[in-house]
Design a protein around this motif. Sequence first.
Motif, PDB file in Angstrom:
ATOM      1  N   UNK A 102       2.085  -9.878   8.590  1.00 50.12           N
ATOM      2  CA  UNK A 102       3.025 -10.224   7.531  1.00 50.12           C
ATOM      3  C   UNK A 102       2.744  -9.547   6.213  1.00 50.12           C
ATOM      4  N   UNK A 103       1.687  -8.749   6.135  1.00 46.48           N
ATOM      5  CA  UNK A 103       1.321  -8.082   4.879  1.00 46.48           C
ATOM      6  C   UNK A 103       1.990  -6.731   4.709  1.00 46.48           C
ATOM      7  N   UNK A 104       2.679  -6.256   5.739  1.00 48.13           N
ATOM      8  CA  UNK A 104       3.306  -4.944   5.664  1.00 48.13           C
ATOM      9  C   UNK A 104       2.365  -3.815   6.011  1.00 48.13           C
ATOM     10  N   UNK A 105       1.271  -4.105   6.709  1.00 43.56           N
ATOM     11  CA  UNK A 105       0.260  -3.091   7.032  1.00 43.56           C
ATOM     12  C   UNK A 105       0.854  -1.937   7.832  1.00 43.56           C
ATOM     13  N   UNK A 106       1.707  -2.256   8.802  1.00 36.85           N
ATOM     14  CA  UNK A 106       2.283  -1.196   9.627  1.00 36.85           C
ATOM     15  C   UNK A 106       3.291  -0.359   8.847  1.00 36.85           C
ATOM     16  N   UNK A 107       4.002  -0.978   7.920  1.00 36.07           N
ATOM     17  CA  UNK A 107       4.946  -0.220   7.091  1.00 36.07           C
ATOM     18  C   UNK A 107       4.207   0.783   6.230  1.00 36.07           C
ATOM     19  N   UNK A 108       3.127   0.338   5.604  1.00 31.90           N
ATOM     20  CA  UNK A 108       2.318   1.242   4.777  1.00 31.90           C
ATOM     21  C   UNK A 108       1.760   2.380   5.624  1.00 31.90           C
TER      22      UNK A 108
END
Length: 288
Positions: free
Chosen positions: A212-218
Amino acid sequence: MLFRSTARPVKHVPSSSEELVSGGPRHASIVTMKTGMKNDGTIVARSARIIMDGGAYGAYKPTPQVVLPSVSRALGPYRIEHTEISAEFIYTNNTPGGVARAPAQPQVVFAGECQMDIIAEALGMDPLELRIKNAIRTEDIWPHNGTFTGVMTRETLERLREAANWDAPLGPNQGRGMAVSERGIGVGESGLTVTINDDGTATALTGIVDCGTGAHTVLRQVLAEELHLPIDAVSISVGNTTDALPDAGMGGSKRTFSLTIASVDASGKIVEMLKPIAAERLECSAED
């Protein structure tokens, strides 16, 4: 499991009793803080006593990793010459406390920053000016995790003053407040495998899920920039302990930092491998 048997989404809503038994709340706290000031707003001393409600059982409270971060946050990012701080985790009959984003730290930061506002009002000073006056500066030595680094608190606050148009008068029914804190990110090993597919897209294999932290988006954004690809051409695959490279995990807000370094390193190696192949097909030098 139910969702496997039905092939349908399953929603579980725990009762209050189940939530109290299974949930790990942030530790309730009592923070008693006393700060010594000069008339010009310079902080000269601070004492703090931190009492945390650890709840029943061993849980997560007796370890130094929990107690010590709360102690370090009692000073805030300020220059304070004289200090006295104590921290206690108390066994109670309440639900055991657990880890929840910087365990035991926000409670102490909240207390310290509230007191800074109280002090500013008592001295008739702008609360932002009071913080800038006492902020740790780049040239100061600041120990963190066994190393010494500069903390750019003063520079950050100056940028905040400009970006928020802090000195402009407020309109009707408008309010404004601010607070400042510092926190280092965690450290640890990260690894990922990047594959260039036949169609020119890229796939990164990592052992880290996106919670939910957006790790994959980054991760996709960094790889797309480094590989000169549109972000839609980059995908993430989550592997298991057999497929994925070792990774120290999500703790300590380090995911963006560590995965970015791994991504840049992997991308650089891929680009160097592809240069001679592309040069041959384009009939030019690898440098070009």
